[in-house]
Each structure stands twice: as structure tokens, then as C-alpha cells.
Design a protein around this motif. Structure first.
Motif, mmCIF file in Angstrom:
data_model
loop_
_atom_site.group_PDB
_atom_site.id
_atom_site.type_symbol
_atom_site.label_atom_id
_atom_site.label_comp_id
_atom_site.label_asym_id
_atom_site.label_seq_id
_atom_site.Cartn_x
_atom_site.Cartn_y
_atom_site.Cartn_z
ATOM 1 N N PRO A 82 0.843 -1.316 -0.025
ATOM 2 C CA PRO A 82 -0.057 -0.028 -0.050
ATOM 3 C C PRO A 82 0.751 1.251 0.111
ATOM 4 C CG PRO A 82 -0.965 -1.628 1.490
ATOM 5 C CD PRO A 82 0.354 -2.314 1.123
ATOM 6 N N LYS A 83 1.852 1.435 0.716
ATOM 7 C CA LYS A 83 2.725 2.624 0.730
ATOM 8 C C LYS A 83 3.512 2.710 -0.596
ATOM 9 C CE LYS A 83 6.359 4.809 3.614
ATOM 10 N NZ LYS A 83 7.008 4.590 4.652
ATOM 11 N N THR A 84 3.966 1.477 -1.216
ATOM 12 C CA THR A 84 4.557 1.911 -2.457
ATOM 13 C C THR A 84 3.646 2.052 -3.718
ATOM 14 O OG1 THR A 84 6.056 -0.151 -1.966
ATOM 15 C CG2 THR A 84 5.833 0.249 -4.115
ATOM 16 N N TRP A 85 2.385 1.710 -3.525
ATOM 17 C CA TRP A 85 1.484 1.951 -4.339
ATOM 18 C C TRP A 85 1.115 3.414 -4.033
ATOM 19 C CZ3 TRP A 85 -3.840 3.894 -3.099
ATOM 20 C CH2 TRP A 85 -4.557 4.048 -4.216
ATOM 21 N N PHE A 86 1.072 4.049 -2.946
ATOM 22 C CA PHE A 86 0.707 5.338 -2.723
ATOM 23 C C PHE A 86 1.755 6.258 -3.347
ATOM 24 C CE2 PHE A 86 0.659 9.412 -0.157
ATOM 25 C CZ PHE A 86 -0.664 9.786 -0.322
ATOM 26 N N LEU A 87 2.994 6.053 -2.979
ATOM 27 C CA LEU A 87 4.021 6.750 -3.557
ATOM 28 C C LEU A 87 4.129 6.855 -5.096
ATOM 29 C CD1 LEU A 87 6.721 5.925 -0.747
ATOM 30 C CD2 LEU A 87 5.296 7.776 -0.635
ATOM 31 N N ALA A 126 -7.839 9.930 -17.140
ATOM 32 C CA ALA A 126 -8.138 8.645 -17.305
ATOM 33 C C ALA A 126 -7.120 7.902 -16.497
ATOM 34 C CB ALA A 126 -7.766 8.377 -18.763
ATOM 35 N N GLU A 127 -5.978 8.335 -16.512
ATOM 36 C CA GLU A 127 -4.821 7.661 -15.863
ATOM 37 C C GLU A 127 -5.060 7.578 -14.132
ATOM 38 O OE1 GLU A 127 -1.402 5.750 -15.186
ATOM 39 O OE2 GLU A 127 -2.602 5.750 -16.751
ATOM 40 N N ALA A 128 -5.700 8.659 -13.752
ATOM 41 C CA ALA A 128 -6.146 8.603 -12.408
ATOM 42 C C ALA A 128 -7.158 7.404 -12.140
ATOM 43 C CB ALA A 128 -6.630 9.950 -11.952
ATOM 44 N N HIS A 129 -8.350 7.414 -12.965
ATOM 45 C CA HIS A 129 -9.025 6.506 -12.858
ATOM 46 C C HIS A 129 -8.586 4.974 -12.984
ATOM 47 C CE1 HIS A 129 -12.672 9.260 -12.585
ATOM 48 N NE2 HIS A 129 -12.501 9.784 -13.632
ATOM 49 N N ARG A 130 -7.705 4.797 -14.117
ATOM 50 C CA ARG A 130 -7.011 3.521 -13.986
ATOM 51 C C ARG A 130 -6.223 3.169 -12.845
ATOM 52 N NH1 ARG A 130 -2.402 1.148 -16.371
ATOM 53 N NH2 ARG A 130 -1.150 3.101 -16.119
ATOM 54 N N VAL A 131 -5.453 4.055 -12.330
ATOM 55 C CA VAL A 131 -4.622 3.795 -11.129
ATOM 56 C C VAL A 131 -5.609 3.405 -9.982
ATOM 57 C CG1 VAL A 131 -3.155 4.750 -9.504
ATOM 58 C CG2 VAL A 131 -2.724 5.130 -11.848
ATOM 59 N N LEU A 132 -6.848 4.235 -9.758
ATOM 60 C CA LEU A 132 -7.653 3.949 -8.486
ATOM 61 C C LEU A 132 -8.287 2.323 -8.675
ATOM 62 C CD1 LEU A 132 -9.131 7.206 -7.886
ATOM 63 C CD2 LEU A 132 -7.462 6.011 -6.599
ATOM 64 N N LEU A 133 -8.815 2.122 -9.979
ATOM 65 C CA LEU A 133 -9.364 0.889 -10.245
ATOM 66 C C LEU A 133 -8.285 -0.323 -10.148
ATOM 67 C CD1 LEU A 133 -11.589 1.593 -13.370
ATOM 68 C CD2 LEU A 133 -12.246 0.664 -10.998
ATOM 69 N N GLY A 150 -8.250 13.957 10.729
ATOM 70 C CA GLY A 150 -8.656 13.129 9.763
ATOM 71 C C GLY A 150 -7.905 13.614 8.447
ATOM 72 N N TYR A 151 -7.344 14.838 8.452
ATOM 73 C CA TYR A 151 -6.611 15.138 6.964
ATOM 74 C C TYR A 151 -5.364 14.544 6.880
ATOM 75 C CZ TYR A 151 -10.093 18.593 6.052
ATOM 76 O OH TYR A 151 -11.433 19.393 5.693
ATOM 77 N N MET A 152 -5.155 14.307 5.565
ATOM 78 C CA MET A 152 -3.884 13.377 5.506
ATOM 79 C C MET A 152 -2.956 14.195 4.853
ATOM 80 S SD MET A 152 -5.123 10.354 5.395
ATOM 81 C CE MET A 152 -6.657 10.763 6.571
ATOM 82 N N ASP A 153 -1.513 13.919 5.351
ATOM 83 C CA ASP A 153 -0.514 14.643 4.755
ATOM 84 C C ASP A 153 -0.213 14.151 3.392
ATOM 85 O OD1 ASP A 153 0.862 12.084 5.086
ATOM 86 O OD2 ASP A 153 1.778 12.620 6.821
ATOM 87 N N SER A 154 0.889 14.587 2.794
ATOM 88 C CA SER A 154 1.129 14.036 1.262
ATOM 89 C C SER A 154 1.734 12.693 1.097
ATOM 90 C CB SER A 154 2.276 15.045 0.707
ATOM 91 O OG SER A 154 3.265 15.062 1.449
ATOM 92 N N TYR A 155 1.887 12.025 2.284
ATOM 93 C CA TYR A 155 2.437 10.734 2.143
ATOM 94 C C TYR A 155 1.471 9.896 2.995
ATOM 95 C CZ TYR A 155 6.783 12.460 0.833
ATOM 96 O OH TYR A 155 7.744 13.000 0.049
#
Length: 485
Positions: free
Chosen positions: A75-80, A321-328, A472-477
């Protein structure tokens, strides 16, 4: 006197050749001992099967490699590895805990919001299958900038940045196949000791294996159906204090939310249907459900853009489109979308549902894509007719929201919710026991004396964020924390 002499006669074969010469036929080839041409051009079937097997093996290997890269990623690698567009969207959100089923653990639901918490109009946008709050970030921003409107969009469990799988404990009897039995015997010998195993062999001739109830943890993709959707909506509305809420239901969210709406009409002020399909979804299920097709669609950008442009959006923007593909494809999101698609109620009767007493009095608005196709526009008008006295408006985009038509859709939602009468909210006062009242008053006076100089600035800073400052606010990582139920 005459003399008679005899001349020798020529051999009969020579006379036959001279008298009947054999005609020369140029078409007939001379008889030689070389092999025929047909024998040389015979195709060997081994070559065909060799290349066919090689091609199938390469395709299978490619699909397996792509599939493993899609699902088995930390998950961390995916997020980065997320594109900047998604990381910026993630940093603007917060998470909350919900429970999709009684015996299941809580899962995180991602949300974005904009506007004052004291606004009269509290809009909750619920996306359809395969989509996420990423498509509605501009709609939320536009609505939140309007007067007296608070806009919230969530990622349903299994979609976007919300949890897409859950660890469940499953109970089953001991294995019935020989391998499972051998494994159970081995585990029992490990627990009770090797000498116990020898004693069993000496006394009985075999090791006795008791039938046990085996508990195993299994990671399952979240499959969101009508019942699970109702639980999620109820907890989100309650935890974020959105009642009475103005629901915006996109695509398949209408069919999944119908039962909860009819059972909880007191929590709802109005319903906006945004390109809502009665049954089915804009993103085709085969694109993310068929194993080989899924790897091709989610593994190659240009293939996914073709599917998105054909089924969901009017004009394909590469970054969106790339954002949708990555989330899917990230964290096995495709399996969750397939589970949601399989739980859609294909026999949902909109006319019967809208005629119920609990639904009939709700204000409805239908916002529909006017330029997608004539058939789609006709279906939107039929939906507006089925929903009694629903207001019908069109927009210039496709079936999924995009940046270029977000302001147009937000304006239509704002005009509708601002035309409704202001909601009346009941304030429930809890009775505090006398012994607790004295302690509470003393503690409150003590905190007021110590923090008198800071109270006003703190209240002003938290005005647009909710009850918890920066909660609940996320930092950039992605290392921030949400708030629980």
C-alpha cells in the motif's frame, strides 16, 4: 539362265521404328529419378502447433505478470507511485470508520468536503460503481463556495481511496481430503508431542485425528450491495451530522440506495439523480471482470482510454483517465467493483418504488447528459416521468463527471437545493445527573479561565473543518489519521 539371289531382310523392330516414328511431346517432362514437387511443398503440422503454443504461452505469461503487478503491491509503495493529481486529491480528504456488516471489522471510508458545517443545505454525493470522489472534487469545490451549502463526497468501500478488502474469520470443519487430513495429523502431533504419536500407533495402529472446527483468516474484496450501502450511508450521515441530507446519487448508486431511502426518509430532504441507471453501470462489467480482458484494459493506458471514451466520458483527458485507471487497478479495486456490479438489483422497478408513501413526498431532480446519445436522453426523460413531479435538466458532459462540466452540474444542484424550504432540525438535550453537573461546571469554569485568550481564534480556525480541527486530514504521504465512529 536367270540367277536368283536373296537379300537379307532388316529386323522387324528397325522397320517399325522407321515406318512409325514416335511424336515428340514437349509438355511431358523427361522421366528422371528426382522427387516430385508436391512432396517438397508438404507442410509440417508441427510448425503450426509450435508457434501457436509459443504465442499462447507469451500472452498468458504477460497477463500473469501484469496481474501480479496490479494486485500484489504494498500500500505504501502504491501510494508513493500515485500521480500528482491523485496525491493532491488525497491530501484534501479525511477518513472515517464504518462497518459494512455486523460480523465484519470496521473499514475506512475516504471523504472530501467543502463549506460551512452550519449550512442549511448539506449535500452528500454518492458515486456509482467504478467511479470515485475524484470525479466530483470540482463539483464539491463549486458547491462549497456557494452561500449556505456544505458539500461532501465519499469513496464507497471498495472504491477510490477507501478500503477495498477486509479480513474475515471463516470457520470450517477439518479437511476431508487426504492432504488436509495429513496436515491436521501433523499439526496435532506438533501440539501433543512425538511420543503421543508413537503411543497412538502402538495402541491403535493409527493416529487418531479429531474432527475440529478450523478458523482461518481470509482477505475478501468488499462487495457492496443494497444492505451494505444502507449501512454505509446511515453511518456517514450520522457521523458527519448531515441530516436532513440532500442526496446526489450517480449512476448505479440509485438502485443500491433505494431501500435505505424508503426506510429512512426522515433523514433525507431531497434526492438528485445524476445520470443514474435503473440497472447496470456505465463502466462495462466485462472490462474489469473477465480475467484476461481485465489485465489488458487496466494494464495498458490506451486500451483503458478507449473503454472510458466509449462508455463513460465524452472527451478523454489523459491525466483524468490515468487517475481512474490507477484507482481501479490499485489494491485489487477491480474485484470490489465486480462484486458491487454483481449485487446490483436488475429487477429494480422505479415506478413502484417512487409510488411508495415514504418516497412520494420527497423532492426529486434528474440531471442528465444531453449529448451522450438520443437513447440515453430518452431514458433520462422516462426516469423523470417515473419519479413523480421530478425536475429534469441536462448537462453537456458524459455519464461520468469531468472538470469541464463540473461547474454546470454544481449550478444545477445549487439551484435545486436552494429552492427548497429550510430544514427544521431537532435539538436533543441530554439530561446530566446532578453529581456530574457539578463536576462538569467546575471543570468548564477552570478551562475557561485558562484558555480565555485562545478560544475565539480556535473556533474561527475550525469553522470550515468540522467538529475536529484538522481531524482526519492526510499529509502528502498518507500517514495521517481519520476519525472513528
Amino acid at each position: 539362265m536367270a540367277i536368283i539371289t536373296e537379300e537379307p531382310q532388316s529386323p522387324p523392330q528397325l522397320r517399325h521404328r522407321k515406318s512409325n516414328p514416335k511424336p515428340h511431346n514437349p509438355a511431358s517432362p523427361p522421366s528422371t529419378s528426382t522427387p516430385s514437387k508436391s512432396a517438397e511443398t508438404t507442410v509440417n503440422p508441427f510448425h503450426f502447433w509450435f508457434y501457436f503454443t509459443l504465442l499462447v504461452s507469451l500472452i498468458t505469461l504477460s497477463c500473469v505478470l501484469i496481474s501480479s503487478s496490479l494486485s500484489h503491491q504494498d500500500p505504501k509503495t502504491w501510494f508513493l507511485s500515485l500521480p500528482p493529481l491523485l496525491r493532491r486529491h488525497y491530501s484534501n480528504g479525511r477518513t472515517l470508520k464504518v462497518q459494512t456488516a455486523l460480523n465484519h471489522p470496521q473499514v475506512e471510508v475516504f471523504s472530501i468536503q467543502q463549506g460551512s458545517i452550519d449550512a442549511d443545505s448539506r449535500v452528500l454525493i454518492v458515486h456509482g460503481a467504478g467511479c470515485s470522489s475524484f470525479s466530483f472534487q470540482d463539483v464539491v469545490r463549486e458547491l462549497g463556495s456557494r452561500k449556505n451549502v456544505r458539500a461532501v463526497a465519499i469513496d464507497l468501500p471498495g472504491s477510490g481511496f477507501s478500503d477495498k478488502s477486509v479480513v474475515v474469520m471463516e470457520e470450517s470443519l477439518g479437511g476431508s481430503d487426504p492432504i488436509s487430513k495429513m496436515r491436521d495429523v501433523y499439526q496435532e502431533i506438533r501440539e501433543k508431542g512425538l511420543f503421543w504419536g508413537f503411543d497412538q500407533l502402538v495402541e491403535q495402529g493409527y493416529v487418531e485425528n479429531e474432527v475440529k472446527v478450523v478458523k482461518r483468516e481470509r482477505v475478501k474484496p468488499i462487495e457492496l450491495g443494497s444492505e451494505e450501502m444502507g449501512r454505509v450511508l446511515g453511518q456517514v450521515v450520522d457521523s458527519m451530522d448531515l441530516a436532513p441530507v440532500d442526496l446526489v446519487l450517480h449512476d448505479s448508486a440509485l438502485g443500491l440506495s433505494a431501500n435505505w431511502i424508503s426506510e429512512n426518509h426522515g433523514l433525507i430532504r431531497s434526492v438528485v439523480v445524476l445520470d443514474g441507471a435503473r440497472s447496470g453501470m456505465a463502466l462495462p462489467l466485462w472490462a474489469v471482470g473477465v480475467p484476461v480482458v481485465r489485465e489488458i484494459v487496466l494494464g495498458f493506458r490506451f486500451v483503458f482510454e478507449m473503454v472510458l471514451g466509449k462508455c463513460c466520458v465524452k472527451s478523454v483527458v489523459a491525466a483524468e483517465a490515468e487517475a481512474h485507471r490507477v484507482l481501479l487497478k490499485g489494491r485489487d479495486g477491480a474485484s470490489a467493483v465486480v462484486g458491487m456490479g454483481k449485487k446490483l438489483n436488475c429487477s429494480f422497478d422505479l415506478s413502484e418504488w417512487s409510488s411508495r408513501d415514504s418516497v412520494r413526498g420527497l423532492p426529486f431532480q434528474v440531471i442528465w447528459s444531453g449529448g451522450w446519445s438520443d437513447e440515453w436522453t430518452s431514458e433520462g426523460r422516462q426516469m423523470a416521468d417515473a419519479l413523480l413531479q421530478a425536475k429534469f435538466v441536462t448537462h453537456s458532459g458524459g455519464r461520468w463527471m469531468q472538470e469541464h462540466n463540473s461547474e454546470e452540474v454544481a449550478e444545477s444542484i445549487y439551484e435545486f437545493v436552494s429552492s427548497l424550504p429550510k430544514p427544521s432540525r431537532e435539538v436533543v438535550e441530554e439530561t446530566i445527573p446532578n453529581h456530574s453537573q457539578d463536576k462538569y461546571t467546575a471543570k468548564n469554569d477552570h478551562q475557561h479561565d485558562q484558555g480565555h485568550g485562545h478560544g475565539h481564534s480556535h473556533h474561527g480556525h475550525a469553522h470550515g473543518l468540522g467538529h475536529h480541527e484538522h481531524a482526519g486530514y492526510m499529509d502528502s504521504y498518507g500517514m495521517g489519521h481519520g476519525y472513528g465512529m
